[in-house]
Design a protein around this motif. Structure first.
Motif, short mmCIF file in Angstrom:
data_model
loop_
_atom_site.label_atom_id
_atom_site.label_comp_id
_atom_site.label_asym_id
_atom_site.label_seq_id
_atom_site.Cartn_x
_atom_site.Cartn_y
_atom_site.Cartn_z
N UNK A 111 29.88 42.32 35.42
CA UNK A 111 28.99 41.37 36.12
C UNK A 111 29.60 40.94 37.44
N UNK A 112 30.90 40.68 37.43
CA UNK A 112 31.60 40.27 38.65
C UNK A 112 31.53 41.38 39.70
N UNK A 113 31.70 42.62 39.29
CA UNK A 113 31.65 43.76 40.21
C UNK A 113 30.25 43.92 40.80
N UNK A 114 29.21 43.67 39.99
CA UNK A 114 27.84 43.81 40.46
C UNK A 114 27.47 42.75 41.50
N UNK A 115 28.12 41.58 41.47
CA UNK A 115 27.81 40.52 42.41
C UNK A 115 28.55 40.68 43.74
N UNK A 116 29.54 41.53 43.80
CA UNK A 116 30.30 41.75 45.04
C UNK A 116 29.44 42.54 46.03
N UNK A 117 29.47 42.14 47.33
CA UNK A 117 28.70 42.91 48.32
C UNK A 117 29.17 44.37 48.38
N UNK A 118 28.29 45.26 48.75
CA UNK A 118 28.59 46.69 48.74
C UNK A 118 29.74 47.05 49.67
N UNK A 119 29.85 46.35 50.79
CA UNK A 119 30.94 46.63 51.74
C UNK A 119 32.30 46.34 51.12
N UNK A 120 32.35 45.33 50.25
CA UNK A 120 33.62 44.96 49.59
C UNK A 120 33.94 45.88 48.42
N UNK A 121 32.91 46.36 47.76
CA UNK A 121 33.12 47.19 46.59
C UNK A 121 33.51 48.57 47.03
#
Length: 111
Positions: free
Chosen positions: A101-111
């Motif tokens: 869930x935490x990974x899904x909330x991170x913006x795509x540029x950060x992930x």
């Protein structure tokens, strides 16, 4: 005249000494610390033997080593998935729900 049983079994001084040395040696090597060290050495022996394999000397050796490595299921004690689907299944098994869930909330540029 018949010898007594004790006289018959008597050992020479050399035999007594050799038994004492042997029993001291056995006590020394059979203690738990020595057994643990020997066991650890034997367990690590395969790692030392693989560490001795050097880089390939020519292209043919390189190709042979490469073809062997890409077919392995485990490399350096790490499981290698067959394909991307299996890789994602393994990843899903290892990551807990809160981290997903935490990974899904991170913006795509950060992930």
């Amino acid at each position: 005249m018949l010898q007594s049983k004790k006289d018959f079994i008597k050992k020479t001084p050399f035999q007594k000494h050799s038994l004492t040395v042997t029993s001291k040696f056995m006590r020394k090597i059979m203690n738990p610390k020595s057994i643990l060290i020997a066991s650890l050495f034997l367990l690590m022996l395969p790692d030392f033997s693989f560490a001795q394999i050097g880089p390939p000397n020519n292209k043919k050796e390189y190709e042979k080593m490469y073809n062997r490595r890409i077919r392995q299921k485990v490399l350096n004690r790490v499981y290698i998935p067959r394909d991307m689907a299996e890789a994602f299944n393994e990843l899903n098994k290892k990551i807990d729900d809160s981290s997903k869930k935490k990974f899904k909330t991170v913006p795509e540029e950060m992930a």
